[in-house]
Design a protein around this motif. Structure first.
Motif, PDB file in Angstrom:
ATOM      1  N   LEU A 101       0.827  -1.152  -0.078  1.00 15.81           N
ATOM      2  CA  LEU A 101       0.207  -0.037  -0.220  1.00 15.81           C
ATOM      3  C   LEU A 101       0.696   1.297  -0.049  1.00 15.81           C
ATOM      4  O   LEU A 101       0.636   2.101  -0.781  1.00 15.81           O
ATOM      5  CB  LEU A 101      -0.918  -0.171   1.373  1.00 15.81           C
ATOM      6  CG  LEU A 101      -2.072  -1.017   1.315  1.00 15.81           C
ATOM      7  CD1 LEU A 101      -2.783  -1.098   2.493  1.00 15.81           C
ATOM      8  CD2 LEU A 101      -2.938  -1.074  -0.011  1.00 15.81           C
ATOM      9  N   ALA A 102       2.152   1.316   0.631  1.00 19.59           N
ATOM     10  CA  ALA A 102       2.825   2.276   0.862  1.00 19.59           C
ATOM     11  C   ALA A 102       3.373   2.706  -0.514  1.00 19.59           C
ATOM     12  O   ALA A 102       4.016   3.788  -0.698  1.00 19.59           O
ATOM     13  CB  ALA A 102       4.025   2.095   1.837  1.00 19.59           C
TER      14      ALA A 102
ATOM     15  N   GLY B 135       1.972   2.703  -3.271  1.00 20.95           N
ATOM     16  CA  GLY B 135       0.817   3.525  -4.019  1.00 20.95           C
ATOM     17  C   GLY B 135      -0.016   2.149  -4.655  1.00 20.95           C
ATOM     18  O   GLY B 135      -0.638   2.479  -5.927  1.00 20.95           O
ATOM     19  N   ALA B 136      -0.010   0.985  -4.204  1.00 18.95           N
ATOM     20  CA  ALA B 136      -1.067   0.072  -4.545  1.00 18.95           C
ATOM     21  C   ALA B 136      -2.416   0.100  -4.222  1.00 18.95           C
ATOM     22  O   ALA B 136      -2.482   0.600  -3.009  1.00 18.95           O
ATOM     23  CB  ALA B 136      -0.302  -1.268  -4.293  1.00 18.95           C
TER      24      ALA B 136
ATOM     25  N   ARG C 142       3.062   8.131  10.222  1.00 18.90           N
ATOM     26  CA  ARG C 142       2.031   7.380   9.403  1.00 18.90           C
ATOM     27  C   ARG C 142       0.914   8.546   9.028  1.00 18.90           C
ATOM     28  O   ARG C 142       0.018   7.791   8.143  1.00 18.90           O
ATOM     29  CB  ARG C 142       1.737   6.107  10.266  1.00 18.90           C
ATOM     30  CG  ARG C 142       2.691   5.216  10.284  1.00 18.90           C
ATOM     31  CD  ARG C 142       2.438   4.021  11.263  1.00 18.90           C
ATOM     32  NE  ARG C 142       1.146   3.228  11.218  1.00 18.90           N
ATOM     33  CZ  ARG C 142       1.207   2.244  10.395  1.00 18.90           C
ATOM     34  NH1 ARG C 142       2.513   1.791   9.939  1.00 18.90           N
ATOM     35  NH2 ARG C 142      -0.113   1.581   9.998  1.00 18.90           N
TER      36      ARG C 142
ATOM     37  N   ASN D  57       1.406   9.561   5.299  1.00 17.70           N
ATOM     38  CA  ASN D  57       1.005   9.052   3.963  1.00 17.70           C
ATOM     39  C   ASN D  57      -0.256   8.145   4.129  1.00 17.70           C
ATOM     40  O   ASN D  57      -0.727   7.413   3.597  1.00 17.70           O
ATOM     41  CB  ASN D  57       2.417   8.180   3.517  1.00 17.70           C
ATOM     42  CG  ASN D  57       2.446   6.951   4.314  1.00 17.70           C
ATOM     43  OD1 ASN D  57       1.886   7.056   5.661  1.00 17.70           O
ATOM     44  ND2 ASN D  57       2.965   6.023   3.912  1.00 17.70           N
TER      45      ASN D  57
ATOM     46  N   MET E 259      -1.035   6.132   6.248  1.00 13.38           N
ATOM     47  CA  MET E 259      -0.912   4.769   6.531  1.00 13.38           C
ATOM     48  C   MET E 259      -2.051   4.187   7.628  1.00 13.38           C
ATOM     49  O   MET E 259      -2.592   3.135   7.735  1.00 13.38           O
ATOM     50  CB  MET E 259       0.270   4.423   6.733  1.00 13.38           C
ATOM     51  CG  MET E 259       0.909   3.034   6.390  1.00 13.38           C
ATOM     52  SD  MET E 259       0.727   2.887   4.587  1.00 13.38           S
ATOM     53  CE  MET E 259       0.936   1.336   4.330  1.00 13.38           C
TER      54      MET E 259
ATOM     55  N   LEU F 123      -5.631   2.418   7.658  1.00 10.20           N
ATOM     56  CA  LEU F 123      -5.778   1.255   7.670  1.00 10.20           C
ATOM     57  C   LEU F 123      -6.239   0.586   9.364  1.00 10.20           C
ATOM     58  O   LEU F 123      -6.890  -0.284   9.256  1.00 10.20           O
ATOM     59  CB  LEU F 123      -4.489   0.242   7.670  1.00 10.20           C
ATOM     60  CG  LEU F 123      -3.916   0.755   6.090  1.00 10.20           C
ATOM     61  CD1 LEU F 123      -2.568  -0.200   6.182  1.00 10.20           C
ATOM     62  CD2 LEU F 123      -4.758   0.444   5.028  1.00 10.20           C
TER      63      LEU F 123
ATOM     64  N   VAL G  51      -4.236   6.568  -2.971  1.00  8.81           N
ATOM     65  CA  VAL G  51      -3.446   5.706  -3.539  1.00  8.81           C
ATOM     66  C   VAL G  51      -2.496   6.756  -4.406  1.00  8.81           C
ATOM     67  O   VAL G  51      -0.987   6.530  -4.070  1.00  8.81           O
ATOM     68  CB  VAL G  51      -4.315   4.990  -4.751  1.00  8.81           C
ATOM     69  CG1 VAL G  51      -3.229   4.339  -5.535  1.00  8.81           C
ATOM     70  CG2 VAL G  51      -4.982   3.955  -3.745  1.00  8.81           C
TER      71      VAL G  51
ATOM     72  N   ARG H 183       0.124   7.876  -1.992  1.00  2.66           N
ATOM     73  CA  ARG H 183       1.187   7.187  -1.306  1.00  2.66           C
ATOM     74  C   ARG H 183       2.195   6.837  -2.363  1.00  2.66           C
ATOM     75  O   ARG H 183       3.399   6.753  -1.928  1.00  2.66           O
ATOM     76  CB  ARG H 183       0.545   5.885  -0.861  1.00  2.66           C
ATOM     77  CG  ARG H 183      -0.287   6.206   0.697  1.00  2.66           C
ATOM     78  CD  ARG H 183      -0.689   4.606   1.009  1.00  2.66           C
ATOM     79  NE  ARG H 183      -1.717   4.983   2.219  1.00  2.66           N
ATOM     80  CZ  ARG H 183      -2.971   4.302   2.158  1.00  2.66           C
ATOM     81  NH1 ARG H 183      -3.274   3.442   1.339  1.00  2.66           N
ATOM     82  NH2 ARG H 183      -3.593   4.399   3.314  1.00  2.66           N
TER      83      ARG H 183
END
Ligand SMILES: Nc1ncnc2c1ncn2[C@@H]1O[C@H](COP(=O)(O)OP(=O)(O)OP(=O)(O)O)[C@@H](O)[C@H]1O
Ligand SMILES: [Mg+2]
Lengths: 297, 253
Positions: free
Chosen positions: A182-183, A185-186, B50, B53, B55, B58, B83, B86
């Motif tokens: 994910l990081a 960019g998926a 985190r 970006n 993160m 999640l 997306v 990131r």
């Protein structure tokens, strides 16, 4: 004091050895018995004639012992049920592990696991009474007891195991791998298909194997819903007579140590060889995909 | 400061369900600078990193207040595409986390995600990224071996190369050397020094020397609050606050 202790230990070792030896011996005896009772048929019918003969008329005069239609019936049902159960089981596993909310997962997972414990006779009954008439009406066919119905019911038996074990495998993929993806960019879907699934392929293949092995030698369901006709099927809506169903249906009426009796045991040998090959291949596959450890130091 | 502003955190509050992990963080980051985030364990460094970006998205039950502007755009604006965010803000994690794939595939992953299909182009970028990650010479003869066979330090540099491959503007690093030996650590520190020329770098570290060596700006966090931030030299030689000094000199309770 230590002497008696040691004696006790020795005795326990011996006891365990006896138990283990007894079960191995019993299995060996069964296999031996299977071959001893099956092989005499080949004095009457040639090996290839038996395997590839198109006619199974064990009680007519003269009798025909060709099990090709039975083999095709078994294979067709196994393959079609796999085609149904593997995508269904794996996809629901992905949904539960990766997409569904934690609450939904907690509710649905035990229900699916409960489904794995449905007795096969109940599933067979369901196929006979509920599914068969529906198939008959919607597809306008002669009988709802056919290959498709049997495949569906067998898939029904494998899906819970496949789903539940695959879900464990997918769920246990380390979060740090998903985060890495994910990081970069998926998207979530890309992560599932390119990282999570490949990383859990070993667990998923084990799940598929265990799920299918429940279906592969299954007798009761195919006996009840496959239709029982010993003909080479031409469509998935034709009835079939798979190997285990044939043995179960006919063993009671086959005269002891007659040709029919030997032939049924020979069918047992064929079935044994099939499952043996399946297990062998399955073992190979699940070892091949065994992941070599987590990405730790 | 003559540097160009890249990221601006404005009055950022962060909650894990009921627990408030970040209190009113306002901090700027500049292009081509490395900023070190330091502070005792549990003070919210990773949480803050985190946020940059997204993160933390999640984790269920989180809540964010305030804003983080990257190139002037609030990344918590509902219209933002997480997306692609990131893709622009790369991340290297504390524990090396290469995919269980080949070395080549690890670096090519992000490129393929970006939609690059040309094999030659991918190979070219993979080499470039591995060179930038100071790993090329060690792995050029075994690109098709599994990445899990690399040493920990090599794995971490692979993860850096993998992050660089997608060509981000910002690189977030969460204790990238905590699992590495001094030599691997030195390699990565040199790498950070080089990378600064082209990226905005934010690095979390527990190692004071590392912060001093690698960063231009140091920000000290304590109990979810930003206590002090400034030029690394100043923070380490002449901190404004007693708490900062106590932490830096290791006199911390
Ligand atoms: N997923 C989570 N859910 C709830 N609380 C969390 C979660 N992650 C972190 N926290 C809490 O938030 C606070 C800040 O954690 P964080 O991981 O940001 O600290 P840190 O400064 O990175 O510490 P360390 O140096 O040990 O990595 C801690 O009190 C921690 O317990
Ligand atoms: Mg941390």
């Amino acid at each position: 004091m230590w002497f008696t202790q040691k004696k006790k230990e020795k005795f326990m070792h011996f006891a365990f050895f006896l138990v283990a030896a007894a079960s191995v011996a019993a299995l060996f005896m069964i296999t031996l018995f299977l071959f001893l009772e099956g092989i005499p048929i080949f004095e009457k019918v040639g090996f290839t004639e038996f395997l590839f003969g198109n006619y199974w008329y064990p009680t007519s005069e003269p009798a025909d012992f060709g099990i090709f239609p039975l083999i095709i019936g078994s294979l067709a049902i196994t393959i079609i049920s796999a085609l149904i159960s593997i995508p269904l089981g794996v996809m629901s596993a992905i949904y539960l592990a990766e997409i569904a909310s934690a609450r939904l997962r907690e509710i649905v997972k035990p229900i699916i696991e409960l489904m794995a414990s449905l007795p096969s006779v109940v599933i067979g009954f369901f196929g006979m009474v509920v599914v068969a008439p529906i198939l008959q009406d919607t597809f306008d066919i002669a009988t709802g007891l056919n290959i498709f119905n049997a495949s569906l019911m067998l898939a029904f038996m494998s899906v819970p195991t496949i789903c539940s074990l695959s879900e464990d495998a997918v769920y246990n993929v380390p979060v740090n791998l998903k985060e890495a993806s994910l990081a970069l960019g998926a998207t979530q879907l890309e992560t599932i298909f390119k990282v999570t699934l490949p990383a859990s392929i070993s667990g998923i293949s084990t799940a598929v194997i265990l799920g299918m092995s429940r279906a592969i030698g299954e007798t009761m369901v195919v006996l009840m819903v496959a239709g029982g006709a010993a003909m080479v099927p031409e469509s998935i809506f034709d009835p079939a007579r798979p190997l285990p169903a044939c043995i179960a249906a006919e063993m009671g009426e086959a005269p002891y140590h007659g040709d029919h009796y030997y032939a049924l045991f020979a069918i047992g040998i064929v079935l044994f060889v099939f499952t043996f090959i399946f297990n062998f291949v399955a073992d190979y596959i699940s070892h091949k995909y065994k992941q070599t450890g987590d990405a730790t130091l | 400061m003559d540097k160009k502003l890249k990221i601006r955190s404005k009055n950022l509050n962060f909650y894990y369900s009921q627990f408030k992990a970040l209190h009113d963080i306002s901090l700027d980051f500049y292009e081509n600078q490395a900023t070190a985030l330091i502070g005792p364990s549990g003070c919210g460094k990773s949480t803050f990193l985190r946020c940059l970006n997204r993160m933390n998205d999640l984790i269920t039950g989180i809540r964010v207040e305030g804003s983080i502007l990257i190139d002037g755009k609030n990344i918590y604006d509902p219209s933002i595409d997480v997306v692609s965010l990131r893709g622009r803000v790369g991340m290297v994690f504390q524990k090396p986390n290469p995919f269980p794939k080949t070395i080549f595939e690890n670096v090519a992953y992000g490129l393929k995600i970006k939609g690059i299909k040309d094999k030659n182009l991918i190979a070219e970028y993979v080499e470039k990224s591995l060179r930038a990650g100071a790993l090329w010479d060690e792995v050029k003869d075994r690109l098709n071996n599994t990445a899990l066979g690399l040493s920990g330090g090599q794995q971490q540099r692979l993860c850096i190369a993998r992050a660089l491959a997608v060509n981000p503007d910002v690189l977030l690093m969460d204790e990238p050397c905590s699992a590495l030996d001094p030599i691997a650590t030195q390699k990565i520190e040199e790498l950070i020094h080089d990378l600064k020329k082209s990226y905005t770098i934010i690095i979390v570290t527990h190692n004071m020397q590392q912060a001093a060596r690698t960063s231009d700006i140091t920000a000290f966090f304590y109990m979810g609050k930003l206590i002090e931030a400034g030029k690394t030299d100043t923070i380490f030689t002449n901190p404004a606050l007693k708490t900062t000094e106590d932490y830096i000199t290791g006199r911390f309770g």
